[in-house]
Motif scaffolding. Structure first.
Motif, PDB file in Angstrom:
ATOM      1  N   HIS A 127      32.582  35.282  11.049  1.00 39.13           N
ATOM      2  CA  HIS A 127      31.392  36.142  11.073  1.00 39.13           C
ATOM      3  C   HIS A 127      30.880  36.466   9.680  1.00 39.13           C
ATOM      4  O   HIS A 127      29.856  37.143   9.549  1.00 39.13           O
ATOM      5  N   GLU A 128      31.574  36.004   8.621  1.00 40.66           N
ATOM      6  CA  GLU A 128      31.123  36.221   7.250  1.00 40.66           C
ATOM      7  C   GLU A 128      30.806  34.867   6.608  1.00 40.66           C
ATOM      8  O   GLU A 128      31.534  34.378   5.766  1.00 40.66           O
ATOM      9  N   GLU A 152      24.884  40.770   7.660  1.00 39.25           N
ATOM     10  CA  GLU A 152      25.973  41.338   8.448  1.00 39.25           C
ATOM     11  C   GLU A 152      26.064  40.747   9.845  1.00 39.25           C
ATOM     12  O   GLU A 152      27.134  40.760  10.461  1.00 39.25           O
ATOM     13  N   GLY A 154      25.863  37.690  10.675  1.00 39.02           N
ATOM     14  CA  GLY A 154      26.442  36.357  10.698  1.00 39.02           C
ATOM     15  C   GLY A 154      25.426  35.294  11.074  1.00 39.02           C
ATOM     16  O   GLY A 154      24.217  35.544  11.129  1.00 39.02           O
ATOM     17  N   GLY A 189      32.789  36.493  16.526  1.00 39.40           N
ATOM     18  CA  GLY A 189      31.713  35.731  15.925  1.00 39.40           C
ATOM     19  C   GLY A 189      30.470  36.486  15.533  1.00 39.40           C
ATOM     20  O   GLY A 189      29.607  35.940  14.858  1.00 39.40           O
ATOM     21  N   GLY A 190      30.349  37.758  15.949  1.00 35.23           N
ATOM     22  CA  GLY A 190      29.177  38.536  15.598  1.00 35.23           C
ATOM     23  C   GLY A 190      29.491  39.564  14.537  1.00 35.23           C
ATOM     24  O   GLY A 190      30.486  39.464  13.816  1.00 35.23           O
ATOM     25  N   GLU A 191      28.644  40.566  14.449  1.00 32.24           N
ATOM     26  CA  GLU A 191      28.791  41.595  13.425  1.00 32.24           C
ATOM     27  C   GLU A 191      30.183  42.228  13.486  1.00 32.24           C
ATOM     28  O   GLU A 191      30.685  42.559  14.561  1.00 32.24           O
ATOM     29  N   GLY A 193      32.858  40.814  13.233  1.00 33.87           N
ATOM     30  CA  GLY A 193      33.790  39.910  13.888  1.00 33.87           C
ATOM     31  C   GLY A 193      33.883  40.107  15.387  1.00 33.87           C
ATOM     32  O   GLY A 193      34.736  39.486  16.038  1.00 33.87           O
ATOM     33  N   GLU A 194      33.033  40.926  15.964  1.00 32.18           N
ATOM     34  CA  GLU A 194      33.108  41.241  17.382  1.00 32.18           C
ATOM     35  C   GLU A 194      32.088  40.426  18.174  1.00 32.18           C
ATOM     36  O   GLU A 194      31.178  39.815  17.609  1.00 32.18           O
ATOM     37  N   GLN A 252      33.767  29.741  21.392  1.00 28.74           N
ATOM     38  CA  GLN A 252      34.725  30.120  20.356  1.00 28.74           C
ATOM     39  C   GLN A 252      36.163  29.908  20.827  1.00 28.74           C
ATOM     40  O   GLN A 252      37.000  29.359  20.095  1.00 28.74           O
TER      41      GLN A 252
END
Length: 399
Positions: A127-128, A152, A154, A189-191, A193-194, A252
């Motif tokens: 996510h980064e 942020e 991603g 995978g999102g902001e 890591g969620e 994922q």
């Protein structure tokens, strides 16, 4: 890592400097050259063998760093696990360029933790993404008003599937460099890591499905949130919007599964939205005025029950990111237990008092959490007033 109260957000790392147009051209040129090479593309590795969820036993407790060495003192205090936090941007600073020193440093840290008897949970850091990836066409989410997501959020991997091979290559490199001896691998995978659409970008009414890739498959083209929906357009749009996030979740899991046979943990942000509240939002035309829209939970896609129901892999755990909050952990544990999936989690990093620690311990028992990570180890050893101490952690986790 952990979650915040009612739309409050944790601190984020500082981001990179502005991008230059010629850099975008160079990246695109390099990607095109790679795509046109005559050498055949190597076949994807076969999926790793899927293992069943571990047999329930005493809950495992851990802490999240930064941690102090020697790590053996953590084990003595009752910590059995920690999270290895990675960042894609640090591992691949330029297209096709890997930071081997970064991987070497992570291998050294992993070895030291294992030598101290600390299990390692891998947070991939997908996510980064690096700046060069965020500069690619279609790399950012776009809402109905043309607002573009920030760093942020991603990469726009939900809709722009042409970007997914970049993330898959990063994950393959990660496991090749670091191995697969992890107790869990976390995905989202999102902001932060969620599993989420952007939350801190845009406006309160932003729905993130209006980039070119998303609009190419939109089941209600031409309709936008906030407009009249006499023919049920809002409900159709919302189902499609939420199902796309479930699909991204499963992509994922399947991508990690090609390399890792152990438990994969999906991170679900704070509190899930009940189906009745989703219906209220749709009835209001997704105008941003429904209660769960005002907290951005609908726009963020926080239909935990839907996403958990969509999981097809038996070795997946549901990770609650606000497990010291009863409503949050119930919104994850309910649908997970209905599927026979284990539940794991962490406290909110904004909530690290003794009361929060005791609430988390109570939820371990009430919801059968298998792994619990206490976020903000530095608070445990700070001696700060109002914060749980390391002695508190040892006492509570051994009760």
């Amino acid at each position: 890592m952990a979650r915040r109260r009612q739309g409050q957000h944790r601190r984020h790392r500082g981001r990179r400097e502005g991008r230059r147009a010629f850099h975008v051209l160079l990246v695109l040129f390099g990607l095109a050259a790679c795509a046109g090479a005559s050498a055949p593309r190597p076949a994807d590795p076969p999926p790793a063998r899927v293992e069943a969820a571990p047999v329930p036993g005493p809950a495992q407790w851990g802490v999240a760093g930064p941690l102090a060495e020697p790590y053996g003192s953590l084990r003595a205090a009752g910590a059995e696990a920690t999270i290895l936090e990675l960042a894609w941007r640090d591992a691949q600073p330029a297209a096709g360029v890997w930071n081997e020193a970064y991987f070497a440093a992570q291998r050294s840290r992993i070895a030291a933790l294992r030598a101290a008897g600390i299990a390692v949970v891998l947070n991939t850091g997908m996510h980064e993404p690096p700046a060069w990836a965020l500069a690619l066409p279609g790399a950012r989410y776009v809402d109905q008003s043309g607002r573009v997501s920030s760093d942020e959020a991603g990469l726009n991997l939900v809709w722009n599937r042409e970007l997914r091979p970049l993330a898959a290559a990063y994950l393959a490199k990660l496991f090749d460099e670091l191995g697969t001896d992890f107790s869990y691998v976390r995905v989202g995978g999102g902001e932060l890591g969620e599993l989420t659409y952007p939350r801190t970008s845009g406006a309160a009414d932003s729905y993130w499905a209006f980039d070119a890739a998303a609009q190419g498959v939109n089941p209600v083209p031409g309709w936008r949130p906030g407009r009249a929906a006499a023919s049920g357009e809002a409900a159709v749009f919302l189902d499609w919007y939420l199902d796309a996030l479930s699909d991204f979740q499963n992509w994922q899991i399947a991508t990690v599964r090609r390399h890792f046979a152990g438990p994969v943990a999906v991170l679900y942000p704070d509190v899930g939205v009940p189906s009745g509240e989703l219906a209220v939002a749709a009835q209001g035309g997704l105008a941003g005025s429904a209660p769960s829209e005002r907290t951005r939970r609908v726009q963020a896609g926080q239909d935990h029950a839907r996403h958990i129901a969509a999981i097809t892999d038996a070795a997946v755990a549901a990770w609650c990111t606000w497990a010291n909050n009863a409503a949050a952990v119930a919104s994850v544990a309910g649908p997970a237990h209905a599927r026979g999936l284990p539940v794991v989690g962490e406290n909110s990093g904004d909530e690290t008092s003794l009361a929060d620690l005791e609430a988390l311990a109570a939820h371990v028992r009430a919801y059968d959490l298998r792994l619990v990570i206490w976020v903000r180890y530095t608070d445990l050893v700070s001696g700060a007033r109002g914060k749980a101490s390391l002695a508190d952690f040892t006492r509570v986790t051994r009760t």
